[in-house]
Design a protein around this motif. Sequence first.
Motif, short mmCIF file in Angstrom:
data_model
loop_
_atom_site.label_atom_id
_atom_site.label_comp_id
_atom_site.label_asym_id
_atom_site.label_seq_id
_atom_site.Cartn_x
_atom_site.Cartn_y
_atom_site.Cartn_z
N PRO A 156 0.84 -1.20 0.00
CA PRO A 156 0.00 0.00 0.00
C PRO A 156 0.87 1.26 0.00
O PRO A 156 1.92 1.30 0.66
CB PRO A 156 -0.80 -0.10 1.30
N SER A 157 0.47 2.25 -0.75
CA SER A 157 1.23 3.49 -0.84
C SER A 157 1.40 4.12 0.54
O SER A 157 0.46 4.17 1.33
CB SER A 157 0.50 4.47 -1.77
N GLY A 158 2.62 4.57 0.83
CA GLY A 158 2.88 5.22 2.11
C GLY A 158 4.26 4.92 2.64
O GLY A 158 5.08 4.28 1.99
N LYS A 159 4.50 5.37 3.87
CA LYS A 159 5.79 5.17 4.54
C LYS A 159 5.81 3.79 5.18
O LYS A 159 4.85 3.39 5.84
CB LYS A 159 6.02 6.25 5.59
N HIS A 160 6.93 3.07 4.99
CA HIS A 160 7.05 1.70 5.48
C HIS A 160 8.42 1.46 6.09
O HIS A 160 9.39 2.14 5.74
CB HIS A 160 6.84 0.69 4.34
N SER A 161 8.49 0.46 6.96
CA SER A 161 9.79 0.01 7.47
C SER A 161 10.01 -1.41 6.96
O SER A 161 9.10 -2.24 6.99
CB SER A 161 9.81 0.04 9.00
N PHE A 162 11.21 -1.65 6.46
CA PHE A 162 11.59 -2.95 5.94
C PHE A 162 12.77 -3.46 6.75
O PHE A 162 13.67 -2.68 7.11
CB PHE A 162 11.99 -2.86 4.46
N MET A 163 12.80 -4.78 7.03
CA MET A 163 13.94 -5.35 7.73
C MET A 163 14.26 -6.73 7.15
O MET A 163 13.36 -7.55 6.97
CB MET A 163 13.67 -5.47 9.23
N LEU A 164 15.53 -6.95 6.86
CA LEU A 164 16.07 -8.25 6.47
C LEU A 164 16.77 -8.81 7.70
O LEU A 164 17.58 -8.11 8.31
CB LEU A 164 17.06 -8.08 5.33
N VAL A 165 16.47 -10.06 8.08
CA VAL A 165 17.15 -10.72 9.18
C VAL A 165 17.87 -11.93 8.61
O VAL A 165 17.25 -12.76 7.93
CB VAL A 165 16.17 -11.13 10.30
N ASN A 166 19.17 -12.04 8.89
CA ASN A 166 19.97 -13.16 8.42
C ASN A 166 20.05 -14.23 9.50
O ASN A 166 20.41 -13.96 10.63
CB ASN A 166 21.38 -12.70 8.05
N GLY A 167 19.72 -15.50 9.11
CA GLY A 167 19.80 -16.63 10.03
C GLY A 167 18.59 -16.72 10.93
O GLY A 167 17.77 -15.81 11.00
N ARG A 168 18.49 -17.87 11.61
CA ARG A 168 17.38 -18.08 12.54
C ARG A 168 17.82 -18.99 13.66
O ARG A 168 18.66 -19.87 13.45
CB ARG A 168 16.16 -18.64 11.83
N ALA A 169 17.26 -18.76 14.83
CA ALA A 169 17.58 -19.60 15.99
C ALA A 169 17.33 -21.06 15.65
O ALA A 169 16.28 -21.40 15.11
CB ALA A 169 16.75 -19.17 17.19
N GLY A 170 18.30 -21.91 15.94
CA GLY A 170 18.18 -23.32 15.65
C GLY A 170 18.49 -23.70 14.21
O GLY A 170 18.48 -24.86 13.85
N GLY A 171 18.76 -22.70 13.38
CA GLY A 171 19.07 -22.95 11.97
C GLY A 171 20.55 -23.15 11.74
O GLY A 171 21.36 -23.10 12.67
N GLN A 172 20.91 -23.35 10.49
CA GLN A 172 22.30 -23.53 10.10
C GLN A 172 23.01 -22.18 10.00
O GLN A 172 22.38 -21.13 9.94
CB GLN A 172 22.39 -24.21 8.73
N THR A 173 24.33 -22.25 9.92
CA THR A 173 25.12 -21.06 9.62
C THR A 173 24.60 -20.47 8.32
O THR A 173 24.28 -21.21 7.39
CB THR A 173 26.62 -21.43 9.51
N ALA A 174 24.48 -19.13 8.25
CA ALA A 174 23.90 -18.48 7.08
C ALA A 174 24.69 -17.23 6.71
O ALA A 174 25.04 -16.43 7.56
CB ALA A 174 22.44 -18.12 7.34
N LEU A 175 24.96 -17.10 5.42
CA LEU A 175 25.70 -15.97 4.86
C LEU A 175 24.74 -15.01 4.18
O LEU A 175 23.84 -15.43 3.46
CB LEU A 175 26.71 -16.50 3.83
N ALA A 176 24.93 -13.71 4.40
CA ALA A 176 24.18 -12.68 3.68
C ALA A 176 25.17 -11.67 3.11
O ALA A 176 26.03 -11.15 3.84
CB ALA A 176 23.18 -11.99 4.58
N LEU A 177 25.06 -11.41 1.82
CA LEU A 177 25.89 -10.42 1.11
C LEU A 177 24.93 -9.43 0.47
O LEU A 177 24.44 -9.64 -0.65
CB LEU A 177 26.76 -11.11 0.06
N LEU A 178 24.62 -8.34 1.18
CA LEU A 178 23.65 -7.36 0.71
C LEU A 178 24.29 -6.36 -0.23
O LEU A 178 25.31 -5.75 0.10
CB LEU A 178 23.03 -6.63 1.91
#
Length: 184
Positions: A156-178
């Motif tokens: 929807p048109s308007g002001k928004h907040s976006f967040m990328l989270v790398n990895g998750r509790a209990g998950g494997q090692t995770a790489l992020a290259l933004l």
Amino acid sequence: MLLSWPGGRIFTLFSCTFFATLVNAALVNVTIDDTFGNTQENLQIIYQPPGAWSPGQSCTNCEAHLDATQIYNGTWHDTTYLSDNPPSSPLSASLTFDGVAIYVYCIVTQSSTDPFGNSDMTFYLDGVEVGNFTLPPDGDSTYHYNFPVYVNESIPSGKHSFMLVNGRAGGQTALALLDSIVFS
């Protein structure tokens, strides 16, 4: 006021004004670089926790060694979620923007050695989980540049907040290259 149009159609002045507005309205893409942001829009990506994301082009202890000529502005941010030593708070990259669409671009690999190319990202819009991107390692150490890990064209048109989270509790090692975030 009624106007006659070729072909015998009749439109009100309101209809013509509305149509002219639609014809003149166009979406504009704004690119936010991972490092420099966008100075015209005065926008920056915020990385948390402090020190958990490294500017990849100047990182001496990062395992990913990329071709800067294939990356937007030659810069990227690198972080690794370590499953055997998880962080006390999420490894996140956040942006506040005003728009109707968002595109998140990363560099991905499926290497099973250094760097361990497991991707496991979760995306939030206005505090609500809206998607995730997972890509397990398969041994292919090729880097894939300008890779869209998240696309949402129905915001929807308007002001928004976006967040990328790398990895998750209990998950494997995770790489992020933004690399960059684009919004319309």
